[in-house]
Design a protein around this motif. Structure first.
Motif, mmCIF file in Angstrom:
data_model
loop_
_atom_site.group_PDB
_atom_site.id
_atom_site.type_symbol
_atom_site.label_atom_id
_atom_site.label_comp_id
_atom_site.label_asym_id
_atom_site.label_seq_id
_atom_site.Cartn_x
_atom_site.Cartn_y
_atom_site.Cartn_z
ATOM 1 N N ALA A 101 0.113 -33.112 25.017
ATOM 2 C CA ALA A 101 -1.429 -33.074 24.852
ATOM 3 C C ALA A 101 -2.097 -31.987 24.435
ATOM 4 O O ALA A 101 -2.814 -32.244 23.726
ATOM 5 C CB ALA A 101 -1.634 -33.130 26.521
ATOM 6 N N LYS A 102 -1.446 -30.743 24.430
ATOM 7 C CA LYS A 102 -1.995 -29.771 23.665
ATOM 8 C C LYS A 102 -1.888 -29.958 22.340
ATOM 9 O O LYS A 102 -2.784 -29.836 21.569
ATOM 10 C CB LYS A 102 -0.995 -28.645 23.967
ATOM 11 C CG LYS A 102 -1.462 -27.226 23.336
ATOM 12 C CD LYS A 102 -0.542 -26.033 23.499
ATOM 13 C CE LYS A 102 -1.159 -24.708 22.569
ATOM 14 N NZ LYS A 102 -0.540 -23.817 22.820
ATOM 15 N N ASN A 103 -0.818 -30.792 21.683
ATOM 16 C CA ASN A 103 -0.855 -30.839 20.266
ATOM 17 C C ASN A 103 -1.285 -32.549 19.992
ATOM 18 O O ASN A 103 -0.816 -32.979 19.100
ATOM 19 C CB ASN A 103 0.695 -31.005 19.929
ATOM 20 C CG ASN A 103 0.805 -30.877 18.284
ATOM 21 O OD1 ASN A 103 -0.220 -30.310 17.746
ATOM 22 N ND2 ASN A 103 1.954 -31.182 17.643
ATOM 23 N N HIS A 104 -2.495 -32.732 20.692
ATOM 24 C CA HIS A 104 -2.877 -34.119 20.531
ATOM 25 C C HIS A 104 -3.445 -34.358 19.192
ATOM 26 O O HIS A 104 -3.933 -35.896 18.695
ATOM 27 C CB HIS A 104 -4.075 -34.566 21.636
ATOM 28 C CG HIS A 104 -5.137 -33.668 21.508
ATOM 29 N ND1 HIS A 104 -5.276 -32.452 22.447
ATOM 30 C CD2 HIS A 104 -6.454 -33.576 20.652
ATOM 31 C CE1 HIS A 104 -6.354 -31.891 21.857
ATOM 32 N NE2 HIS A 104 -6.959 -32.547 21.313
ATOM 33 N N ALA A 105 -3.588 -33.435 18.230
ATOM 34 C CA ALA A 105 -4.004 -33.653 17.157
ATOM 35 C C ALA A 105 -3.013 -34.540 16.360
ATOM 36 O O ALA A 105 -3.488 -35.248 15.354
ATOM 37 C CB ALA A 105 -4.252 -32.272 16.049
ATOM 38 N N TYR A 106 -1.582 -34.475 16.961
ATOM 39 C CA TYR A 106 -0.764 -35.543 16.224
ATOM 40 C C TYR A 106 0.082 -36.287 17.016
ATOM 41 O O TYR A 106 0.664 -37.298 16.654
ATOM 42 C CB TYR A 106 0.364 -34.430 15.474
ATOM 43 C CG TYR A 106 -0.301 -33.628 14.612
ATOM 44 C CD1 TYR A 106 -0.617 -33.735 13.227
ATOM 45 C CD2 TYR A 106 -0.542 -32.143 14.976
ATOM 46 C CE1 TYR A 106 -1.194 -32.973 12.501
ATOM 47 C CE2 TYR A 106 -1.102 -31.271 14.131
ATOM 48 C CZ TYR A 106 -1.529 -31.554 12.954
ATOM 49 O OH TYR A 106 -2.117 -30.806 11.940
ATOM 50 N N VAL A 107 0.077 -36.120 18.521
ATOM 51 C CA VAL A 107 0.649 -36.652 19.332
ATOM 52 C C VAL A 107 -0.072 -37.449 20.237
ATOM 53 O O VAL A 107 -0.975 -37.034 20.978
ATOM 54 C CB VAL A 107 1.611 -35.604 20.172
ATOM 55 C CG1 VAL A 107 2.565 -36.632 21.107
ATOM 56 C CG2 VAL A 107 2.468 -34.786 19.395
#
Length: 528
Positions: A139-145
């Motif tokens: 979720a922290k890396n929702h820019a990609y995930v």
């Protein structure tokens, strides 16, 4: 960061296998590589799908009874790596870390285990560690995930991929991340709340409450306020767990009032038919009867004017006779444990009348917490489960109540617990005949209840106020004799109140002089 991301690899690890096969197959058909763990991997293989084990990627087997399997750089690197950061890309290449573009995780069923009565050790084993860690990373890396934590979002993910030619948009991933963090937050709240109870901590340093959206409401108490209804997963029968058979969507005020009505009627259990009619979270009529229809009519006759547009709560299965009586006036909501086919048919002709069935009554003695927000914080307290038995009462006056008076006193005390303070409740022959609620002065509540009783008597064509010969309850002590004397003037013959005032002797003397019987509970029931 780019808006659209084409997923190449998905990691799926779920305790709830609902919809898993269809989701995994759909992802595989879109060219997404499937990676999984333990039982999830077995379920997908049993469905004929090709799956890579996490242990194959990490180079470590699952160990310690499955406690350690995904807590590894090969997994978290794939979730956390910034795809357009050169140093991240170099680290991924150097260590052979593959990107994980979709994460599908639902957590160990901790809440269900606790609700099922799990002992301490079993509850501890149902605390998920790897799942929340992966969810938070993805979720922290929702820019990609894209992180999916709820089964109900499986179809939304597939629809998103179809709408964007096999890609997910940044806005979609943002919404998933919001849901993901709320899920881990709610999970941690459930664990910490359970531990506080298990350790007997009534005031832990930090307290968290969480809920799941049940309904977006048209507005709150007023049209200019937005609102929503959340449920906390508790199994307590009531408005949150009820099945709505018909009628318009419940409003904010409907939900609040219906909860108040059902909690009150549940106080009577199923021993005798009982009905509570609520308006603005206060009862305007409560009664028992030989039949449910009789209980409804007696409750209705306490305050017919206020009952119009009210909430009706019943403690037994709704039958056709009661249903016919209820539909004689406009009623917003009816809530009951069940309804027979004839009653359902009668209500079916009232399309806007909401009918809620709970499957049972709430236990007035079961605990739990209630909370209320104030500016800058919130107040938390135990649910008011206080009650008194007849042998708990102290007779303060020269003569004790008669058997009939004692029955009415006990009922008046039960109802007063659910009336906003200052609360005064008159009861006669198992039915309320006057209720005064929410006044700044207790004597005002006493007089308002008596006045409403007189008005109702006139409407019924009676020559005497309904309060003549009634028992009366006060939710807190009488600080002066004036409130008690107002009840006597209304015709009351017996009083139940907590006692404990500085002027108890003066109040008792006034009761004796007025010929009243008075008992003390040594317990109050403020409700603000």
């Amino acid at each position: 960061m780019t808006d659209l991301v084409r997923p190449r690899r998905a990691l799926l690890s779920v305790s709830d296998k609902t919809g898993l096969e269809d989701l995994a197959r759909s992802l595989s058909e879109r060219g997404v590589e499937l990676v999984s763990t333990g039982g999830t991997a077995r379920a997908m293989r049993d469905a004929g799908l090709e799956v890579r084990d996490v242990s194959e990627i990490t180079g470590f087997p699952e160990m310690m009874d499955g406690r350690v399997k995904t807590l590894h750089p090969m997994v978290h690197g794939g979730l956390l790596a910034l795809r357009d950061d050169d140093s991240h890309a170099a680290a991924m290449e150097e260590h052979g870390i593959g990107a994980i573009d979709i994460l599908v995780v639902n957590l160990y069923p901790f809440e269900a285990a606790v609700a099922g009565g799990a002992d301490y050790a079993t509850a501890i084993e149902n605390i998920d560690i790897g799942g929340p860690a992966m969810i938070r990373a993805g979720a922290k890396n929702h820019a990609y995930v894209a992180v999916v934590t709820d089964v109900e979002d499986y179809d939304a993910l597939l629809a998103e991929l179809d709408a964007n030619h096999g890609q997910t948009s940044y806005a979609f991933r943002q919404k998933l991340a919001l849901t993901a963090y709320a899920r881990t937050g709610a999970y941690d709240a459930a664990v910490s709340g359970w531990m506080a109870d298990a350790l007997g901590e009534t005031a832990p340093r930090r307290r968290v409450f969480a809920g799941t959206l049940a309904q977006t409401l048209r507005y709150g108490e007023n049209p200019h306020q937005s609102a929503a209804f959340y449920v906390d997963g508790a199994a307590r029968p009531g408005v949150a767990t009820a099945e709505q058979l018909q009628g318009k969507e419940l409003s904010y005020n409907n939900i609040n009032d219906t909860d108040a009505a059902f909690e009150l009627v549940s106080e009577f259990g199923g021993d005798a038919p009982a009905c509570a009619i609520i308006k603005h979270a206060n009862p305007c009529g409560v009664a028992t009867g030989k039949t449910l229809a009789e209980a409804y009519r007696r409750a209705f006759d306490c305050d017919r004017t206020s009952a119009f547009g009210g909430i009706v709560a019943l403690n037994r299965t709704l039958d056709w006779e009661t249903a016919e009586a209820i539909t004689e006036i406009f009623t917003e909501v009816v809530i009951a444990p069940d309804a027979d086919p004839a009653a359902r048919e009668i209500f079916a002709n009232k399309k806007n009348l909401r009918l809620l069935l709970t499957g049972g009554l709430a236990d007035p003695k079961s605990g739990g917490l209630t909370f209320r927000q104030v500016s800058g914080g919130f107040l938390v307290q135990d649910r008011d489960t206080g009650s008194v038995a007849r042998n708990d009462l102290k007779v303060a006056t020269k003569h004790a109540p008669s058997e009939a008076e004692m029955g009415d006193l006990m009922m008046a005390w039960t109802v007063a617990k659910h009336v906003k303070s200052n609360a005064i409740v008159y009861v006669k022959d198992g039915a309320t005949v006057g209720i005064g609620a929410g006044q700044m002065s207790r004597v005002d509540s006493t007089r308002i209840a008596a006045r409403k009783s007189q008005d109702m008597a006139e409407a019924l064509g009676l020559s005497e106020p309904l309060t003549k010969g009634a028992a009366v309850a006060s939710d807190a002590f009488f600080p002066f004799a004036d409130g008690l004397l107002a009840a006597a003037e209304a015709g009351a013959t017996a009083i139940i109140q907590p006692g404990g005032a500085m002027r108890d002797d003066e109040v008792t003397a006034a009761a004796d002089e007025a010929g009243l019987a008075m008992v003390l509970t040594s317990m109050r029931h403020f409700r603000h």
